[in-house]
Design a protein around this motif. Sequence first.
Motif, mmCIF file in Angstrom:
data_model
loop_
_atom_site.group_PDB
_atom_site.id
_atom_site.type_symbol
_atom_site.label_atom_id
_atom_site.label_comp_id
_atom_site.label_asym_id
_atom_site.label_seq_id
_atom_site.Cartn_x
_atom_site.Cartn_y
_atom_site.Cartn_z
ATOM 1 N N ALA A 111 0.830 -1.210 0.000
ATOM 2 C CA ALA A 111 0.000 0.000 0.000
ATOM 3 C C ALA A 111 0.865 1.261 0.000
ATOM 4 C CB ALA A 111 -0.937 0.007 1.207
ATOM 5 N N HIS A 112 1.952 1.235 0.735
ATOM 6 C CA HIS A 112 2.852 2.396 0.786
ATOM 7 C C HIS A 112 3.610 2.537 -0.538
ATOM 8 C CE1 HIS A 112 4.807 5.620 2.950
ATOM 9 N NE2 HIS A 112 5.978 5.179 2.508
ATOM 10 N N GLN A 113 3.987 1.418 -1.144
ATOM 11 C CA GLN A 113 4.626 1.467 -2.456
ATOM 12 C C GLN A 113 3.690 2.107 -3.480
ATOM 13 O OE1 GLN A 113 5.631 -2.602 -3.322
ATOM 14 N NE2 GLN A 113 7.526 -2.548 -2.134
ATOM 15 N N ASP A 114 2.426 1.694 -3.466
ATOM 16 C CA ASP A 114 1.439 2.268 -4.378
ATOM 17 C C ASP A 114 1.274 3.767 -4.161
ATOM 18 O OD1 ASP A 114 0.955 -0.157 -5.651
ATOM 19 O OD2 ASP A 114 -0.745 -0.660 -4.345
ATOM 20 N N GLU A 115 1.306 4.188 -2.895
ATOM 21 C CA GLU A 115 1.182 5.609 -2.579
ATOM 22 C C GLU A 115 2.355 6.393 -3.175
ATOM 23 O OE1 GLU A 115 1.396 8.480 1.335
ATOM 24 O OE2 GLU A 115 0.592 6.463 1.583
ATOM 25 N N LEU A 116 3.563 5.861 -3.058
ATOM 26 C CA LEU A 116 4.733 6.528 -3.636
ATOM 27 C C LEU A 116 4.626 6.603 -5.157
ATOM 28 C CD1 LEU A 116 7.657 5.053 -1.481
ATOM 29 C CD2 LEU A 116 6.670 7.356 -1.369
ATOM 30 N N LEU A 117 4.135 5.549 -5.775
ATOM 31 C CA LEU A 117 3.969 5.542 -7.227
ATOM 32 C C LEU A 117 2.966 6.597 -7.693
ATOM 33 C CD1 LEU A 117 3.927 1.691 -7.881
ATOM 34 C CD2 LEU A 117 5.725 3.293 -8.549
ATOM 35 N N LYS A 118 2.018 6.944 -6.829
ATOM 36 C CA LYS A 118 0.986 7.923 -7.183
ATOM 37 C C LYS A 118 1.361 9.353 -6.812
ATOM 38 C CE LYS A 118 -2.790 4.653 -6.642
ATOM 39 N NZ LYS A 118 -3.864 4.208 -5.762
ATOM 40 N N THR A 119 2.341 9.539 -5.923
ATOM 41 C CA THR A 119 2.610 10.883 -5.429
ATOM 42 C C THR A 119 3.963 11.472 -5.822
ATOM 43 O OG1 THR A 119 3.422 9.992 -3.333
ATOM 44 C CG2 THR A 119 1.082 10.622 -3.433
ATOM 45 N N LEU A 120 4.964 10.659 -6.079
ATOM 46 C CA LEU A 120 6.290 11.191 -6.399
ATOM 47 C C LEU A 120 6.368 11.616 -7.865
ATOM 48 C CD1 LEU A 120 8.683 8.784 -4.461
ATOM 49 C CD2 LEU A 120 7.886 11.062 -3.804
ATOM 50 N N PRO A 121 6.961 12.773 -8.137
ATOM 51 C CA PRO A 121 7.016 13.278 -9.517
ATOM 52 C C PRO A 121 7.761 12.358 -10.483
ATOM 53 C CG PRO A 121 8.226 14.721 -8.015
ATOM 54 C CD PRO A 121 7.577 13.683 -7.185
ATOM 55 N N VAL A 122 8.713 11.604 -10.007
ATOM 56 C CA VAL A 122 9.501 10.726 -10.872
ATOM 57 C C VAL A 122 8.634 9.710 -11.614
ATOM 58 C CG1 VAL A 122 10.050 9.060 -9.031
ATOM 59 C CG2 VAL A 122 11.585 9.282 -10.963
ATOM 60 N N PHE A 123 7.503 9.330 -11.049
ATOM 61 C CA PHE A 123 6.655 8.292 -11.646
ATOM 62 C C PHE A 123 5.576 8.838 -12.581
ATOM 63 C CE2 PHE A 123 8.143 6.238 -7.652
ATOM 64 C CZ PHE A 123 8.905 5.252 -8.248
ATOM 65 N N TYR A 124 5.535 10.158 -12.797
ATOM 66 C CA TYR A 124 4.544 10.751 -13.696
ATOM 67 C C TYR A 124 5.106 10.867 -15.109
ATOM 68 C CZ TYR A 124 1.236 11.740 -10.026
ATOM 69 O OH TYR A 124 0.320 11.590 -9.024
ATOM 70 N N LYS A 125 4.228 10.720 -16.117
ATOM 71 C CA LYS A 125 4.650 10.820 -17.517
ATOM 72 C C LYS A 125 5.182 12.204 -17.852
ATOM 73 C CE LYS A 125 0.914 8.040 -19.037
ATOM 74 N NZ LYS A 125 -0.186 7.894 -19.955
#
Length: 155
Positions: A111-125
């Motif tokens: 759940a915390h990994q998913d949160e990081l994937l949704k909030t950190l700028p590095v993971f955005y297109k």
Amino acid sequence: MFSIDERFRGLPANREQVLSLYQSINSPHLAIPGKPAGPAQAFVLGLRGSGGFAVFIYLYLSEAQDCAVYVPGRRAASQEDYQQDEAAALGFVESMGFMMDNANFRGLPAAHQDELLKTLPVFYKDPKLVPGASRSRAEEKRNASTNLGRLLSSF
């Protein structure tokens, strides 16, 4: 070893692809070629792909809503080469003034990994899609000036 690749605007990945994630705990002022100077955040991201492993450096310029992605010379590294590339990437960003912290991504609950994937700028297109990036620095200053003006006029 690492060079800017303008084709990359982000590094979208899924949980299984992320091997490691380091995030800066400070935001030094940087001047990146072709980008406006300003405070930046650094991310060192290790990813697993179909051909092997790769380490990327992502610099996020929050005021400009822009980024610079540094890619390695070799994109499909072996496990041993990957570890050398990761050490080189950390040395590179630390030479720019960043203090890096290991997010221990693989050790976090899903759940915390998913949160990081949704909030950190590095993971955005695209860095303009980062939540909260829509408010520009100029808008923030205008709002602060307006609020100060209202406060002073109330006396």
